[in-house]
Structures are given as C-alpha cells and as structure tokens.
Write a protein that holds these residues in place. Structure first.
Motif, PDB file in Angstrom:
ATOM      1  N   LEU A  34       4.478  -0.179   3.981  1.00 60.64           N
ATOM      2  CA  LEU A  34       3.091  -0.071   4.410  1.00 60.64           C
ATOM      3  C   LEU A  34       2.234  -0.190   3.155  1.00 60.64           C
ATOM      4  O   LEU A  34       2.309   0.660   2.257  1.00 60.64           O
ATOM      5  CB  LEU A  34       2.838   1.260   5.114  1.00 60.64           C
ATOM      6  CG  LEU A  34       1.410   1.507   5.576  1.00 60.64           C
ATOM      7  CD1 LEU A  34       0.946   0.420   6.550  1.00 60.64           C
ATOM      8  CD2 LEU A  34       1.293   2.872   6.218  1.00 60.64           C
ATOM      9  N   VAL A  35       1.466  -1.251   3.065  1.00 64.40           N
ATOM     10  CA  VAL A  35       0.674  -1.537   1.865  1.00 64.40           C
ATOM     11  C   VAL A  35      -0.436  -0.497   1.709  1.00 64.40           C
ATOM     12  O   VAL A  35      -1.138  -0.173   2.666  1.00 64.40           O
ATOM     13  CB  VAL A  35       0.060  -2.957   1.947  1.00 64.40           C
ATOM     14  CG1 VAL A  35      -0.875  -3.220   0.773  1.00 64.40           C
ATOM     15  CG2 VAL A  35       1.162  -4.012   2.009  1.00 64.40           C
ATOM     16  N   ASP A  36      -0.572   0.015   0.480  1.00 61.57           N
ATOM     17  CA  ASP A  36      -1.704   0.877   0.143  1.00 61.57           C
ATOM     18  C   ASP A  36      -2.196   0.501  -1.251  1.00 61.57           C
ATOM     19  O   ASP A  36      -1.676  -0.435  -1.874  1.00 61.57           O
ATOM     20  CB  ASP A  36      -1.366   2.361   0.295  1.00 61.57           C
ATOM     21  CG  ASP A  36      -0.285   2.863  -0.642  1.00 61.57           C
ATOM     22  OD1 ASP A  36      -0.246   2.440  -1.820  1.00 61.57           O
ATOM     23  OD2 ASP A  36       0.525   3.703  -0.207  1.00 61.57           O
ATOM     24  N   ALA A  37      -3.181   1.205  -1.752  1.00 62.29           N
ATOM     25  CA  ALA A  37      -3.853   0.844  -3.003  1.00 62.29           C
ATOM     26  C   ALA A  37      -2.901   0.737  -4.198  1.00 62.29           C
ATOM     27  O   ALA A  37      -3.121  -0.088  -5.087  1.00 62.29           O
ATOM     28  CB  ALA A  37      -4.963   1.854  -3.305  1.00 62.29           C
ATOM     29  N   GLY A  86       2.260 -16.638  -0.311  1.00 55.69           N
ATOM     30  CA  GLY A  86       1.090 -16.119   0.382  1.00 55.69           C
ATOM     31  C   GLY A  86       0.667 -14.797  -0.215  1.00 55.69           C
ATOM     32  O   GLY A  86       1.281 -14.307  -1.164  1.00 55.69           O
ATOM     33  N   GLN A  87      -0.406 -14.226   0.337  1.00 52.20           N
ATOM     34  CA  GLN A  87      -0.935 -12.971  -0.169  1.00 52.20           C
ATOM     35  C   GLN A  87      -1.185 -12.005   0.978  1.00 52.20           C
ATOM     36  O   GLN A  87      -1.385 -12.426   2.112  1.00 52.20           O
ATOM     37  CB  GLN A  87      -2.258 -13.205  -0.900  1.00 52.20           C
ATOM     38  CG  GLN A  87      -2.136 -14.086  -2.106  1.00 52.20           C
ATOM     39  CD  GLN A  87      -3.487 -14.331  -2.770  1.00 52.20           C
ATOM     40  OE1 GLN A  87      -4.539 -14.155  -2.164  1.00 52.20           O
ATOM     41  NE2 GLN A  87      -3.442 -14.713  -4.025  1.00 52.20           N
ATOM     42  N   ALA A  88      -1.197 -10.727   0.636  1.00 55.82           N
ATOM     43  CA  ALA A  88      -1.541  -9.695   1.612  1.00 55.82           C
ATOM     44  C   ALA A  88      -2.392  -8.648   0.909  1.00 55.82           C
ATOM     45  O   ALA A  88      -2.173  -8.347  -0.271  1.00 55.82           O
ATOM     46  CB  ALA A  88      -0.290  -9.051   2.191  1.00 55.82           C
ATOM     47  N   ARG A  89      -3.330  -8.099   1.640  1.00 56.86           N
ATOM     48  CA  ARG A  89      -4.198  -7.037   1.125  1.00 56.86           C
ATOM     49  C   ARG A  89      -3.912  -5.700   1.801  1.00 56.86           C
ATOM     50  O   ARG A  89      -4.242  -4.646   1.267  1.00 56.86           O
ATOM     51  CB  ARG A  89      -5.663  -7.395   1.342  1.00 56.86           C
ATOM     52  CG  ARG A  89      -6.108  -8.604   0.586  1.00 56.86           C
ATOM     53  CD  ARG A  89      -7.574  -8.929   0.849  1.00 56.86           C
ATOM     54  NE  ARG A  89      -7.973 -10.106   0.105  1.00 56.86           N
ATOM     55  CZ  ARG A  89      -8.315 -10.118  -1.175  1.00 56.86           C
ATOM     56  NH1 ARG A  89      -8.307  -8.998  -1.863  1.00 56.86           N
ATOM     57  NH2 ARG A  89      -8.662 -11.235  -1.768  1.00 56.86           N
ATOM     58  N   ASP A  90      -3.307  -5.768   2.978  1.00 57.42           N
ATOM     59  CA  ASP A  90      -3.056  -4.555   3.750  1.00 57.42           C
ATOM     60  C   ASP A  90      -1.981  -4.842   4.785  1.00 57.42           C
ATOM     61  O   ASP A  90      -1.412  -5.927   4.820  1.00 57.42           O
ATOM     62  CB  ASP A  90      -4.338  -4.066   4.423  1.00 57.42           C
ATOM     63  CG  ASP A  90      -4.997  -5.141   5.274  1.00 57.42           C
ATOM     64  OD1 ASP A  90      -4.311  -6.080   5.726  1.00 57.42           O
ATOM     65  OD2 ASP A  90      -6.220  -5.045   5.492  1.00 57.42           O
TER      66      ASP A  90
END
Length: 143
Positions: A34-37, A86-90
């Motif tokens: 789970l992506v976070d800061a 690719g990229q992900a931010r969240d």
C-alpha cells in the motif's frame, strides 16, 4: 489461506517498506504494498528503489517455497535486471514472481509489478538467484 504466509516474523526491511506476502506457492509468489509517503521520491511517484526491492524480494520468495514445517529455503541474488515502465503515486502495488527454471543451485526468475487499481504495468525484472547451502533441496534446512 496458506499458513506459510505467517510462518516467520517480518524482516526489518519488510517492516521498513511495509510490503506483505500475499501468495506463496511452488514456483511463484505475490507481494502487496500500500503506497504511502515514505515510498515516494522528490517527484511524488514511487521511488525506483522501492520497485526494485519489491522485484528482488518477490523473486526470492518465488524460488524458495518450502512446505515443510520448521524448515526454510533461502537464495542470494546474483543479478537482477530491471525495467521501469510506468509510475504510481498512490494505491496498492502487486509484485508477482515466477520461477523460470535453471539448475540445481542457480535459477532464473521473472517478476513484474502492477498497480492493483488500474492494472498498469510499472516494472519488470529478470534475475538469477543462487540457493544457499542445503536450500537447493526442496525440503530446505532447519529454520
């Protein structure tokens, strides 16, 4: 659920990154994150080092399934070639590793990371892994 998923305490690195082993069976494994800061770089996207860590880790798991209670299999990474697509931010990332083949002591593994929400392919890898002494056997070694 596979009882091996809870078979050993998380490593310090696992706790640092926050990934979870979500599937583990002979020749394949999945990790979820789970992506976070803490995972983001200065541009606000998941850092390539995080993606590489997930690819390396899921590859190792896919080569080391051991269903024998109290026993483990371990590998060391010999090489890992990664491509960032690719990229992900969240959201949630899913890393999947698959054992491709090899010999008794050295094996090849392919892995990929997808964004769970969009299905976008973020990164892929091909790696070579060497079993630690005794771990080349399916019954592994004592924990």
């Amino acid at each position: 659920m596979n009882e091996l998923l809870n078979g050993e305490p998380p490593s310090g690195y696992q706790e640092l990154l926050g990934y979870r082993l979500s599937r583990w069976e002979e020749g394949s494994a999945d990790l979820t994150l789970l992506v976070d800061a803490r995972h983001l770089n200065r541009a606000g996207v998941v850092h390539g080092g995080v993606l590489t860590s997930l690819l390396d880790t899921v590859s190792g798991f896919s080569a080391t399934y051991c269903p024998h209670e109290g026993r483990v299999r371990r590998v060391v990474t010999l090489s890992l070639s990664t491509s960032f697509l690719g990229q992900a931010r969240d959201g949630t990332l899913i890393a999947t590793g698959r054992l491709r083949g090899g010999g008794r002591k050295i094996v090849g593994v392919a892995a990929e990371i997808r964004h769970a929400g969009t299905g976008a392919l973020l990164a892929t890898s091909e790696g070579m892994f060497k079993y630690r002494p005794g771990c080349e056997n399916p019954e592994g070694v004592e924990r």
